[in-house]
Design a protein around this motif. Structure first.
Motif, short mmCIF file in Angstrom:
data_model
loop_
_atom_site.label_atom_id
_atom_site.label_comp_id
_atom_site.label_asym_id
_atom_site.label_seq_id
_atom_site.Cartn_x
_atom_site.Cartn_y
_atom_site.Cartn_z
N GLN A 33 -6.97 9.12 5.77
CA GLN A 33 -5.56 9.09 5.38
C GLN A 33 -5.18 7.81 4.62
N VAL A 34 -6.15 6.95 4.38
CA VAL A 34 -5.88 5.68 3.68
C VAL A 34 -5.62 5.94 2.20
N SER A 35 -4.61 5.27 1.65
CA SER A 35 -4.32 5.33 0.21
C SER A 35 -4.88 4.07 -0.45
N ILE A 36 -5.31 4.20 -1.69
CA ILE A 36 -5.89 3.06 -2.42
C ILE A 36 -4.91 2.63 -3.52
N ILE A 37 -4.59 1.34 -3.51
CA ILE A 37 -3.61 0.80 -4.46
C ILE A 37 -4.30 -0.23 -5.35
N TYR A 38 -4.09 -0.12 -6.66
CA TYR A 38 -4.65 -1.06 -7.63
C TYR A 38 -3.52 -1.96 -8.14
N LEU A 39 -3.75 -3.27 -8.07
CA LEU A 39 -2.72 -4.23 -8.49
C LEU A 39 -3.26 -5.17 -9.56
N ASP A 40 -2.45 -5.41 -10.59
CA ASP A 40 -2.78 -6.45 -11.56
C ASP A 40 -2.25 -7.78 -11.05
N LYS A 41 -2.75 -8.86 -11.61
CA LYS A 41 -2.29 -10.19 -11.22
C LYS A 41 -0.77 -10.27 -11.41
N GLY A 42 -0.07 -10.70 -10.36
CA GLY A 42 1.39 -10.84 -10.43
C GLY A 42 2.15 -9.65 -9.90
N ASP A 43 1.47 -8.50 -9.71
CA ASP A 43 2.15 -7.33 -9.15
C ASP A 43 2.51 -7.58 -7.69
N SER A 44 3.68 -7.12 -7.27
CA SER A 44 4.11 -7.28 -5.89
C SER A 44 4.01 -5.96 -5.14
N LEU A 45 3.49 -6.01 -3.95
CA LEU A 45 3.36 -4.83 -3.09
C LEU A 45 4.66 -4.58 -2.34
N PRO A 91 6.23 -3.68 9.79
CA PRO A 91 6.64 -2.32 10.19
C PRO A 91 5.88 -1.81 11.41
N LEU A 92 4.65 -2.28 11.59
CA LEU A 92 3.83 -1.84 12.71
C LEU A 92 4.28 -2.50 14.01
N ILE A 93 4.74 -3.75 13.91
CA ILE A 93 5.08 -4.53 15.11
C ILE A 93 6.58 -4.52 15.40
N ALA A 94 7.39 -4.77 14.36
CA ALA A 94 8.80 -5.05 14.59
C ALA A 94 9.77 -4.04 13.99
N LYS A 95 9.30 -3.17 13.08
CA LYS A 95 10.19 -2.18 12.44
C LYS A 95 11.39 -2.87 11.79
N GLU A 96 11.14 -3.93 11.05
CA GLU A 96 12.19 -4.68 10.37
C GLU A 96 11.88 -4.76 8.88
N ASN A 97 12.89 -5.09 8.08
CA ASN A 97 12.66 -5.32 6.66
C ASN A 97 11.73 -6.51 6.48
N TYR A 98 11.04 -6.52 5.35
CA TYR A 98 10.05 -7.57 5.11
C TYR A 98 10.71 -8.94 4.99
N LYS A 99 10.07 -9.95 5.56
CA LYS A 99 10.55 -11.33 5.48
C LYS A 99 9.77 -12.13 4.44
N LEU A 100 8.66 -11.56 3.96
CA LEU A 100 7.81 -12.25 2.99
C LEU A 100 7.62 -11.36 1.76
N THR A 101 7.10 -11.97 0.70
CA THR A 101 6.73 -11.25 -0.51
C THR A 101 5.21 -11.25 -0.64
N ALA A 102 4.64 -10.08 -0.93
CA ALA A 102 3.18 -9.96 -1.09
C ALA A 102 2.88 -9.70 -2.56
N THR A 103 2.20 -10.67 -3.19
CA THR A 103 1.93 -10.59 -4.63
C THR A 103 0.43 -10.79 -4.88
N ALA A 104 -0.11 -10.00 -5.83
CA ALA A 104 -1.53 -10.12 -6.16
C ALA A 104 -1.80 -11.45 -6.86
N ASN A 105 -2.73 -12.19 -6.32
CA ASN A 105 -3.12 -13.48 -6.88
C ASN A 105 -4.06 -13.29 -8.08
#
Length: 639
Positions: A33-45, A91-105
């Protein structure tokens, strides 16, 4: 050759926590059931404030940087997730909105793991839950989660260190001794005596536990004459028994024993009395596990009266490091913990040695830790680097005073050697008359190194400029620090020499991006992670700290964090250096524990591609910080 995407995903994730703790069949359910995501440098998840997703993530290739963005839009790197790292766990632990930004290095591939599928197959897996809570706490930032993190990782503080036990699985006794319902108490007692145990479990024909008999029962019910020795075990056994599953934590086991006023827990296959007995958790087992707790180790050290006791306590700390690394406890917390333990060991060694001296110290003194211990970042056993500084005395008393402290140093150095800290091959120890001096002599020594730099002075600077007090009068070392910084104001040449030394080991990678290994000697073809990767970062941090007149910050990663505060324009570089230092230190420590050595030399061929990738990623900040030194201290043409 496997063509299924699910099988390829499975082959990757099964090597990393928490997936390496999941049964193969369940792991395949997740992989499918895993989805695969491709990110370019600078793209945010995802970005700070976004609604939580129904997936959490794992980096397959590349690197994902987790940022915290403040109200004034400044960004702070919280972590960098490399191949095999999980992130986005809120989302797995706290079910809250994200507190951080995840960006491809850089260009990256990310696996998105569906939370509902993952939870359906792991809800009863304590090992998985332990890892996820730890990983979540590692990457949190906001005040609420910072408070939660404090509850999890305060184990280096003596008054609250037992909190970490909540995450440790209890070590129980396997293959318990049992007897049948038809056994006589005499036969049961003979079996207990034969196996030297304090309890025996009474089981039925299906090997389900139905009762327990302890030494206390025999004393209170047989020795008092209430029952004859030939009585059936069912007449005196305690029943029903209290049971638990095999993955019970130490804290839960302790609570069960307190709640039911018992000293033994029966461990069964499914945790109930209606399944096969597989072990017994005793109160003694709990105490043994708690003995590997930081506060208990520190108490043992502070009460030790013999070197042998100190060695035993320090060896427990080695086991503790391994356990914490396996649990993915942040290295910064492990470093702080071990700094306390190492300093406590040295402090107690000096204390014990003073008891053996014929008289009290003639004047005030301080025992100084140098090198890695002086920087508060010594993890595994290394060789000794230490010195003594004592109060100034009249000239006619100097030799007698110095001889006293040399005799003391010989006792301490010998004691530390017995504990496990090897003698320094270059004899940079307090027992050497060169490194046992009065305050004025030490001031003169540092003045000479700074104002008349040469190769030897710079070599010694890499050790002696990182000092901290572990025993004695701290005002002596503080006055020495003041003198050093006053002298540094008189020259710039010393910084150039330090800078040139910091550049002596260039990029750890060759022209074709191959690891630069040793060319000859016993370490031929091995990669020296200390000299080629860690030392360039350590040396650069020391130089920048001295040139910025930063006092009281010794640890390399903390030096970079302080520099990031002082120089916002270079904040990203300094934070990257701090991260790289911790990642390299963690890697070196794991290698040392694996091979029972310092971890300094590594056979690259034994590393996985992912491990090699992580190492290479840590080398980028080394190149950048060396370029910064070259420009700042005008080293390009300095020979």
């Amino acid at each position: 050759m496997k063509n299924s995407i699910a099988e390829r995903v499975n082959d990757f994730i099964k090597n990393y926590p928490p997936f390496n703790s999941i049964k193969p069949d369940n792991l395949l359910k997740i992989s499918g059931q895993v989805s695969i995501i491709y990110l370019d440098k600078g793209d945010s998840l995802f970005k700070k404030g976004d609604s939580f997703h129904d997936h959490f993530y794992m980096t397959r290739n590349g690197a994902i940087t987790l940022f915290h963005t403040s109200n004034n839009n400044t960004q702070e790197i919280i972590n960098i997730s490399d191949g095999g790292d999980v992130f986005g766990l809120r989302p797995l632990i706290a079910k809250e909105n994200y507190k951080l930004t995840a960006t491809a290095n850089e260009e990256s591939i990310v696996y998105a793991i569906p939370i509902d599928v993952f939870q359906s197959v792991t809800q009863d897996n304590a090992q998985v839950q332990k890892f996820l809570i730890t990983a979540f706490a590692t990457n949190t930032y906001d005040p609420y989660t910072a408070e939660e993190t404090g509850k999890i990782f305060v184990d280096y503080l003596p008054n609250t260190s037992q909190d970490i036990v909540n995450f440790q699985t209890a070590n129980f006794s396997k293959n318990p001794i049992t007897c049948s319902l038809n056994s006589s108490l005499k036969d049961a007692a003979i079996s207990m005596s034969k196996h030297r145990i304090g309890c025996i479990i009474v089981v039925n024909e299906e090997n389900h536990p139905v009762g327990i008999i302890t030494n206390s029962d025999i004393k209170n019910k047989i020795a008092t004459g209430r029952f004859p020795i030939e009585t059936q075990v069912t007449n005196i056994m305690n029943s029903p028994v209290i049971t638990s599953k095999k993955d019970i934590t130490v804290a839960d086991g302790q609570l069960q024993m307190i709640k039911h006023s018992i000293g033994h827990l029966c461990i069964t296959k499914d945790g109930t009395v209606n399944s096969k007995l597989i072990g017994v958790l005793t109160h003694h087992d709990v105490l043994v596990t708690l003995g590997n707790n930081p506060s208990v180790i520190l108490k043992e050290i502070k009460r030790a009266k013999r070197t042998k006791t100190l060695r035993a306590a320090r060896l427990k700390a080695e086991t503790l490091i391994k356990s914490y690394l396996e649990q993915n406890i942040p290295l910064s917390h492990i470093i702080k913990l071990m700094a306390q333990i190492n300093d406590a060991v040295s402090h107690r060694a000096v204390h014990i040695a003073l008891k053996k001296m014929p008289s009290k110290p003639p004047v005030k003194f301080a025992w100084m830790a140098l090198g890695s211990q002086g920087r508060k970042e010594q993890l595994l056993f290394t060789d000794q680097d230490n010195a003594i500084i004592f109060e100034d005395v009249p000239e006619d008393q100097y030799e007698e005073t110095k001889n006293y402290f040399l005799d003391l140093a010989k006792l301490v150095n010998k004691s530390l050697n017995k504990i496990g800290f090897e003698y320094c091959e270059a004899d940079m120890m307090a027992r050497n008359p060169e490194w046992c001096k009065s305050l004025t002599e030490w001031k003169n020594q540092f003045d000479n190194w700074i104002l008349n730099p040469d190769e030897k002075a710079i070599l010694l600077s890499s050790i002696f400029f990182d000092f901290s007090t572990v025993y004695g009068d701290e005002t002596l070392t503080s006055r020495l620090s003041d003198s050093i910084y006053a002298t540094l104001n008189k020259t710039q040449l010393f910084f150039k020499f330090l800078g040139r030394d910091a550049l002596k080991n260039p990029s750890p990678l060759g022209f074709f991006k191959q690891f630069l290994v040793e060319k000859n000697g016993d370490q031929k073809d091995l990669f020296n992670i200390k000299s080629r990767a860690l030392m360039p970062l350590i040396d650069a941090a020391r130089l920048l700290t001295l040139s910025n007149k930063i006092k009281g910050v010794n640890s390399t990663y903390e030096r970079y964090e302080k520099l990031a505060e002082l120089e916002p324009n270079n904040k990203e570089l300094y934070e990257s250096c701090s991260y790289a230092f911790k990642a390299l230190s963690k890697f070196k420590t794991k290698q040392g524990l694996l091979h029972n050595n310092s971890g300094k030399f590594i056979e690259i061929g034994t590393l996985t591609k992912e491990e090699q990738l992580k190492l290479r990623r840590c080398f980028k900040p080394i190149n950048e910080i060396q370029e910064t030194l070259t420009l700042r201290f005008d080293l390009k043409n300095f020979v």
